[in-house]
Design an enzyme around this catalytic site. Structure first.
Site, PDB file in Angstrom:
ATOM      1  CG  HIS A 141     -21.015 -30.876 -28.606  1.00 49.38           C
ATOM      2  ND1 HIS A 141     -21.023 -32.183 -29.035  1.00 49.38           N
ATOM      3  CD2 HIS A 141     -19.852 -30.733 -27.901  1.00 49.38           C
ATOM      4  CE1 HIS A 141     -19.920 -32.796 -28.603  1.00 49.38           C
ATOM      5  NE2 HIS A 141     -19.190 -31.936 -27.920  1.00 49.38           N
ATOM      6  CB  CYS A 195     -25.599 -33.418 -30.162  1.00 50.23           C
ATOM      7  SG  CYS A 195     -24.233 -32.610 -31.005  1.00 50.23           S
ATOM      8  CG  HIS A 202     -21.521 -35.453 -32.160  1.00 52.70           C
ATOM      9  ND1 HIS A 202     -21.233 -34.293 -31.486  1.00 52.70           N
ATOM     10  CD2 HIS A 202     -20.510 -35.656 -33.045  1.00 52.70           C
ATOM     11  CE1 HIS A 202     -20.083 -33.806 -31.942  1.00 52.70           C
ATOM     12  NE2 HIS A 202     -19.632 -34.606 -32.883  1.00 52.70           N
ATOM     13  CG  MET A 245     -24.372 -35.885 -27.867  1.00 50.98           C
ATOM     14  SD  MET A 245     -22.971 -34.820 -28.268  1.00 50.98           S
ATOM     15  CE  MET A 245     -23.161 -33.554 -27.013  1.00 50.98           C
TER      16      MET A 245
HETATM   17 CU   LIG Z   1     -22.336 -33.216 -30.191  1.00 52.09          CU
END
Ligand SMILES: [Cu+2]
Length: 164
Positions: free
Chosen positions: A92, A148, A151, A156
């Site tokens: 992340h 992120c 993601h 995200m």
């Molecule tokens: Cu992430």
């Protein structure tokens, strides 16, 4: 040869056209440096990192059934900070889209974000327990989105609202 001659004539016509445009550009040129000057003067003052003076809020970075920040939306005061904590399912990070930020916010965030992997992108976090703390000191009140990088496609994303 005929085609070549035609091309030369066309080229000359385009040059003439360009000259016409050039005159207009020349008229407006003196204004350009004047517009850039204030930004250049502001840059040094806004370029310095500002330390957290208020509360540090925690946002968890989670990847299990879904990828998400918890809480995804957070309201903080100017001077507060956010501590992002890796909980699961990485890697992340925390990144801002520069095109969505006012110029002064972009400048201050760039100054405030430690260890940027690239402009406005925090370092990639790989293991549970890793933390990334971001100061929002000096950030003009408003709502700013972040995401992120690995993601983003899985949704995200988060939102920080900074109040005075
Ligand atoms: Cu992430």
């Amino acid at each position: 040869m005929r085609y070549l001659g035609f091309a030369v004539v066309t080229g000359a016509a385009m040059l003439l056209g360009a000259c016409g445009g050039g005159d207009k550009a020349a008229e407006t040129t003196p204004e350009a440096p004047a517009m850039e000057a204030p930004a250049a003067e502001m840059a040094p003052a806004a370029g310095a990192a500002q330390a957290i003076t208020g509360t540090i809020h925690e946002v968890k970075m989670i990847g299990d059934a879904t990828y998400r920040y918890e809480p995804a939306e957070l309201t903080v005061k100017a001077g507060d900070g956010i501590k992002f904590v890796f909980v699961s399912g990485g890697p992340h990070n925390v990144a801002f889209d520069a095109t969505l930020l006012p110029a002064d916010v972009k400048t201050q965030l760039m100054a405030n974000m430690p260890n940027q992997a690239s402009e406005l992108m925090g370092p990639m976090m790989l293991a549970a327990g890793e933390e990334y703390t971001l100061s929002l000191a000096g950030i003009t009140p408003g709502t700013y989105e972040y995401f992120c990088t690995p993601h983003l496609a899985m949704g995200m994303k988060g939102k920080i609202t900074v109040t005075p």
